[in-house]
Design a protein around this motif. Sequence first.
Motif, PDB file in Angstrom:
ATOM      1  N   THR A  36       0.984  -1.190  -0.142  1.00 43.20           N
ATOM      2  CA  THR A  36      -0.047   0.114   0.001  1.00 43.20           C
ATOM      3  C   THR A  36       1.016   1.306  -0.017  1.00 43.20           C
ATOM      4  O   THR A  36       2.071   1.140   0.399  1.00 43.20           O
ATOM      5  CB  THR A  36      -0.916   0.039   1.376  1.00 43.20           C
ATOM      6  OG1 THR A  36       0.108  -0.024   2.547  1.00 43.20           O
ATOM      7  CG2 THR A  36      -1.949  -1.076   1.181  1.00 43.20           C
ATOM      8  N   GLN A  43      -4.885   6.720  -1.525  1.00 42.74           N
ATOM      9  CA  GLN A  43      -4.563   5.586  -1.253  1.00 42.74           C
ATOM     10  C   GLN A  43      -4.508   4.467  -2.396  1.00 42.74           C
ATOM     11  O   GLN A  43      -5.533   4.550  -3.031  1.00 42.74           O
ATOM     12  CB  GLN A  43      -5.496   4.935  -0.145  1.00 42.74           C
ATOM     13  CG  GLN A  43      -5.057   5.753   1.139  1.00 42.74           C
ATOM     14  CD  GLN A  43      -6.149   5.077   2.340  1.00 42.74           C
ATOM     15  OE1 GLN A  43      -7.185   4.622   1.956  1.00 42.74           O
ATOM     16  NE2 GLN A  43      -5.436   5.245   3.558  1.00 42.74           N
ATOM     17  N   GLY A  45      -3.008   0.377  -3.569  1.00 43.68           N
ATOM     18  CA  GLY A  45      -2.591  -0.755  -2.912  1.00 43.68           C
ATOM     19  C   GLY A  45      -2.761  -2.163  -4.155  1.00 43.68           C
ATOM     20  O   GLY A  45      -3.829  -1.806  -4.888  1.00 43.68           O
ATOM     21  N   PHE A 108     -10.165  -0.535  -0.166  1.00 43.95           N
ATOM     22  CA  PHE A 108      -9.683   0.064   1.181  1.00 43.95           C
ATOM     23  C   PHE A 108     -10.941   0.040   2.323  1.00 43.95           C
ATOM     24  O   PHE A 108     -10.593  -0.141   3.402  1.00 43.95           O
ATOM     25  CB  PHE A 108      -9.083   1.519   1.015  1.00 43.95           C
ATOM     26  CG  PHE A 108      -7.659   1.265   0.781  1.00 43.95           C
ATOM     27  CD1 PHE A 108      -6.596   1.058   1.627  1.00 43.95           C
ATOM     28  CD2 PHE A 108      -7.189   1.439  -0.467  1.00 43.95           C
ATOM     29  CE1 PHE A 108      -5.242   0.975   1.305  1.00 43.95           C
ATOM     30  CE2 PHE A 108      -5.856   1.391  -0.987  1.00 43.95           C
ATOM     31  CZ  PHE A 108      -4.837   1.113  -0.144  1.00 43.95           C
TER      32      PHE A 108
END
Length: 178
Positions: A36, A43, A45, A108
Amino acid sequence: MTLTDTVPPHAHTAHIDPLVFREGMSRLPSGITLITTGGPAGQHGFTATAVCSVSDTPPTLLVCVNRNTSAHDHILAHQCLAVNVLAQGQEHLCSAFSSRKYTMAERFALAHWQTGTTGAPLLEHALVSFECRISRVIDTPTHSLILATVEHVQWCTTAEKGLVWFQKNFALTQKINT
């Protein structure tokens, strides 16, 4: 500053069928991680099994990132990442972070996260999380090989079994008393 090296595309030509290679590699158990990053672009990942320790002085990990992974450019731009090692019961996160059918926000939203000092998301209840800064990148035709200096380590004291990928399926680690 990140140092970048480039490996020539045809430095070594293998004569092994890629399917045979993949079948052989399926017999090498690998820890399952969520790589991540966080920063101005948000964000990002993905799921990875190509992670290993390089050194403990300084603490350094090697993380192999496919150039086609949507998080690739964000990781390089943010210059930080977290390696979140999955524990038993987190199989759904592995599947979600490896599927293009989920947006980053949806991925997330499936778990609870802390923001590390570098801005990288740290998975709550991960077996262990390594928070890192990128120190060097080696480019290959298909992957970026990232050397990441570990700045912080945290682990879950209640997780007992690690999640691994073995023979194209999930498996669990188990301690053997010798």
